[in-house]
Design a protein around this motif. Sequence first.
Motif, PDB file in Angstrom:
ATOM      1  N   VAL A  99       0.850  -1.194   0.000  1.00  0.00           N
ATOM      2  CA  VAL A  99       0.000   0.000   0.000  1.00  0.00           C
ATOM      3  C   VAL A  99       0.883   1.240   0.000  1.00  0.00           C
ATOM      4  CG1 VAL A  99      -1.793   1.296   1.206  1.00  0.00           C
ATOM      5  CG2 VAL A  99      -1.829  -1.212   1.239  1.00  0.00           C
ATOM      6  N   ALA A 100       0.712   2.094  -1.007  1.00  0.00           N
ATOM      7  CA  ALA A 100       1.448   3.351  -1.105  1.00  0.00           C
ATOM      8  C   ALA A 100       0.608   4.487  -0.551  1.00  0.00           C
ATOM      9  CB  ALA A 100       1.808   3.639  -2.563  1.00  0.00           C
ATOM     10  N   VAL A 101       1.281   5.494  -0.016  1.00  0.00           N
ATOM     11  CA  VAL A 101       0.634   6.724   0.434  1.00  0.00           C
ATOM     12  C   VAL A 101       1.317   7.897  -0.257  1.00  0.00           C
ATOM     13  CG1 VAL A 101       0.266   8.267   2.389  1.00  0.00           C
ATOM     14  CG2 VAL A 101      -0.122   5.813   2.658  1.00  0.00           C
ATOM     15  N   VAL A 102       0.523   8.689  -0.969  1.00  0.00           N
ATOM     16  CA  VAL A 102       1.043   9.875  -1.647  1.00  0.00           C
ATOM     17  C   VAL A 102       0.134  11.046  -1.256  1.00  0.00           C
ATOM     18  CG1 VAL A 102       1.833  10.863  -3.822  1.00  0.00           C
ATOM     19  CG2 VAL A 102       1.698   8.376  -3.581  1.00  0.00           C
ATOM     20  N   ALA A 168      -0.188  14.404  -6.721  1.00  0.00           N
ATOM     21  CA  ALA A 168      -0.200  13.199  -5.893  1.00  0.00           C
ATOM     22  C   ALA A 168      -0.984  12.076  -6.561  1.00  0.00           C
ATOM     23  CB  ALA A 168      -0.788  13.516  -4.523  1.00  0.00           C
ATOM     24  N   VAL A 169      -2.128  12.402  -7.129  1.00  0.00           N
ATOM     25  CA  VAL A 169      -2.942  11.389  -7.803  1.00  0.00           C
ATOM     26  C   VAL A 169      -2.205  10.836  -9.022  1.00  0.00           C
ATOM     27  CG1 VAL A 169      -5.103  10.997  -9.052  1.00  0.00           C
ATOM     28  CG2 VAL A 169      -5.106  12.352  -6.948  1.00  0.00           C
ATOM     29  N   ALA A 170      -1.558  11.706  -9.784  1.00  0.00           N
ATOM     30  CA  ALA A 170      -0.814  11.264 -10.964  1.00  0.00           C
ATOM     31  C   ALA A 170       0.366  10.376 -10.575  1.00  0.00           C
ATOM     32  CB  ALA A 170      -0.338  12.474 -11.760  1.00  0.00           C
ATOM     33  N   VAL A 171       1.088  10.749  -9.531  1.00  0.00           N
ATOM     34  CA  VAL A 171       2.215   9.944  -9.067  1.00  0.00           C
ATOM     35  C   VAL A 171       1.727   8.575  -8.582  1.00  0.00           C
ATOM     36  CG1 VAL A 171       3.966   9.756  -7.253  1.00  0.00           C
ATOM     37  CG2 VAL A 171       3.712  11.893  -8.526  1.00  0.00           C
ATOM     38  N   ALA A 172       0.613   8.564  -7.868  1.00  0.00           N
ATOM     39  CA  ALA A 172       0.063   7.294  -7.387  1.00  0.00           C
ATOM     40  C   ALA A 172      -0.296   6.380  -8.546  1.00  0.00           C
ATOM     41  CB  ALA A 172      -1.160   7.569  -6.514  1.00  0.00           C
ATOM     42  N   ARG A 173      -0.866   6.953  -9.591  1.00  0.00           N
ATOM     43  CA  ARG A 173      -1.183   6.140 -10.777  1.00  0.00           C
ATOM     44  C   ARG A 173       0.084   5.497 -11.330  1.00  0.00           C
ATOM     45  NH1 ARG A 173      -1.992   7.296 -16.418  1.00  0.00           N
ATOM     46  NH2 ARG A 173      -0.067   8.512 -16.156  1.00  0.00           N
ATOM     47  N   ASP A 174       1.178   6.254 -11.370  1.00  0.00           N
ATOM     48  CA  ASP A 174       2.425   5.713 -11.900  1.00  0.00           C
ATOM     49  C   ASP A 174       2.979   4.602 -11.005  1.00  0.00           C
ATOM     50  OD1 ASP A 174       2.209   7.489 -13.971  1.00  0.00           O
ATOM     51  OD2 ASP A 174       3.717   8.897 -13.203  1.00  0.00           O
ATOM     52  N   LEU A 175       2.830   4.723  -9.689  1.00  0.00           N
ATOM     53  CA  LEU A 175       3.276   3.655  -8.792  1.00  0.00           C
ATOM     54  C   LEU A 175       2.513   2.359  -9.052  1.00  0.00           C
ATOM     55  CD1 LEU A 175       3.569   5.612  -5.405  1.00  0.00           C
ATOM     56  CD2 LEU A 175       5.438   4.892  -6.906  1.00  0.00           C
ATOM     57  N   LEU A 176       1.217   2.476  -9.312  1.00  0.00           N
ATOM     58  CA  LEU A 176       0.427   1.301  -9.657  1.00  0.00           C
ATOM     59  C   LEU A 176       0.854   0.724 -11.008  1.00  0.00           C
ATOM     60  CD1 LEU A 176      -3.057   2.596  -8.515  1.00  0.00           C
ATOM     61  CD2 LEU A 176      -1.946   0.541  -7.617  1.00  0.00           C
ATOM     62  N   ALA A 177       1.067   1.609 -11.976  1.00  0.00           N
ATOM     63  CA  ALA A 177       1.402   1.156 -13.328  1.00  0.00           C
ATOM     64  C   ALA A 177       2.739   0.436 -13.369  1.00  0.00           C
ATOM     65  CB  ALA A 177       1.416   2.353 -14.276  1.00  0.00           C
ATOM     66  N   THR A 178       3.664   0.848 -12.507  1.00  0.00           N
ATOM     67  CA  THR A 178       4.996   0.225 -12.493  1.00  0.00           C
ATOM     68  C   THR A 178       5.111  -0.910 -11.488  1.00  0.00           C
ATOM     69  OG1 THR A 178       5.763   1.970 -10.981  1.00  0.00           O
ATOM     70  CG2 THR A 178       6.164   2.292 -13.327  1.00  0.00           C
ATOM     71  N   GLY A 179       4.011  -1.284 -10.865  1.00  0.00           N
ATOM     72  CA  GLY A 179       3.992  -2.433  -9.987  1.00  0.00           C
ATOM     73  C   GLY A 179       4.616  -2.214  -8.622  1.00  0.00           C
ATOM     74  N   GLN A 180       4.806  -0.952  -8.223  1.00  0.00           N
ATOM     75  CA  GLN A 180       5.430  -0.688  -6.928  1.00  0.00           C
ATOM     76  C   GLN A 180       4.454  -0.797  -5.762  1.00  0.00           C
ATOM     77  OE1 GLN A 180       8.444   2.558  -6.892  1.00  0.00           O
ATOM     78  NE2 GLN A 180       7.771   2.917  -8.994  1.00  0.00           N
ATOM     79  N   CYS A 181       3.179  -0.902  -6.066  1.00  0.00           N
ATOM     80  CA  CYS A 181       2.166  -1.087  -5.024  1.00  0.00           C
ATOM     81  C   CYS A 181       0.935  -1.708  -5.672  1.00  0.00           C
ATOM     82  CB  CYS A 181       1.807   0.251  -4.358  1.00  0.00           C
ATOM     83  SG  CYS A 181       1.027   1.433  -5.483  1.00  0.00           S
ATOM     84  N   ASP A 182       0.020  -2.163  -4.838  1.00  0.00           N
ATOM     85  CA  ASP A 182      -1.261  -2.697  -5.323  1.00  0.00           C
ATOM     86  C   ASP A 182      -2.423  -1.777  -4.986  1.00  0.00           C
ATOM     87  OD1 ASP A 182      -0.030  -5.009  -6.321  1.00  0.00           O
ATOM     88  OD2 ASP A 182      -0.141  -5.967  -4.350  1.00  0.00           O
TER      89      ASP A 182
END
Length: 408
Positions: A99-102, A168-182
């Motif tokens: 779980v990521a927090v941005v 923050a929302v855009a960065v979170a999308r990228d974390l999901l897209a690159t598999g760094q979080c679920d």
Amino acid sequence: MNEPVAVTGLGLVTPAGEGTDATWDAVCRGAGTATHDPALAGLPVDFSCRVPLSPEDLDRRVGRTAWRMSRNASLAVLAARQAVRDAGFDPGTWNGDRVAVVIGCGLGADAVREEQAGRLAELGADMVSALTIPQIIPNMAAGEVSIALGARGPGLAPATACASGATAVAVARDLLATGQCDVAVAGATEAAVTPLTSVGFWRMGALSRRADAPAGASRPFAADRDGFVLAEGAGVLVLERTEDATARGARPRALLAGCGSTSDAHHPTAPAPDAGGAEAALRTALADAGLAPRDVDHVNAHGTSTPLGDAGEAALIARVLPHRPSVTAPKGVLGHGLGAAGAIEAALTVLTLQHRTVPPIANLGAPASEFDIDCVTGEPRRQEVRTAVSHSFGFGGHNVVLALTRAP
């Protein structure tokens, strides 16, 4: 082009109240929330839009760790808990490692800084709180949200001024897209309604001076607009890959289909006169989503109620979206939440897609005659909105546009 991600949860704490329903109802009523503010009494601008929670109310909502938090962080924790609950997650049982927090902010805990600086000057070093640094550092809202949720994945705190929430929302999308979080808990918070902040914006000529009628002061796209109203609040979205949401039986509220971020490289505070950077952000978001400009049904405008900002944004909308999609601007009701604004407005855009309803722009009878845009005024407009964009622009020339689509 990236795959869309699902928005499965929303949390809002705004001048309209606590929870998404309170804020949605207020923006649909189209009545401004600005009032005279005792903390600003005697200053050139003495009104603001505050979250209607006293420090004691907020402490009770946040719970046993509230004693160590600034108002900025407390608002973020409250909104994040709402969003996670809305998404159907239990932080006690999820895999916090994934779980990521941005959580972004613009100014952060300015009230703490001003209070403690005053204590130092008047009472001496021994009377400065030991919590000063943990409260004022700009990442602490993200840190407190991570602690509250047991989220041990990537933790980030973007600061792109009034675009921070959208960043923050855009960065979170990228974390999901690159598999760094679920799962990504993303948004922003701001609690900077303080004397110094108010005076600083006043000296710049950025604030409305309609002290005789504060609730009508913020009037995006009006011919007689004269500046924004300082506000506070927090907005948080829960994002997941669509297949993950489907697998756990969650129904997305909407899809985040594309993001675009650019810089004007023009001036510290003034937008580029041709709005070229903002246009590039809009076009990038649409390309990222695999959409054409004509696909856009609705624009949630940055709409600050400033002379230069609204003029540039109106020209941008007319130039790139000449088919005249509907336009709203929540700052007429909620004031300008600075770093939190982009996240709050992204959440409201999700609700527009869900409810097939566009809230009106408060305090606006009709847009200025030179603006060729379709502003929604007076009453909410029923509309089959399938694709919407949310604009966020910040000092430093930061431009962020989010493209959202209705969930199937």
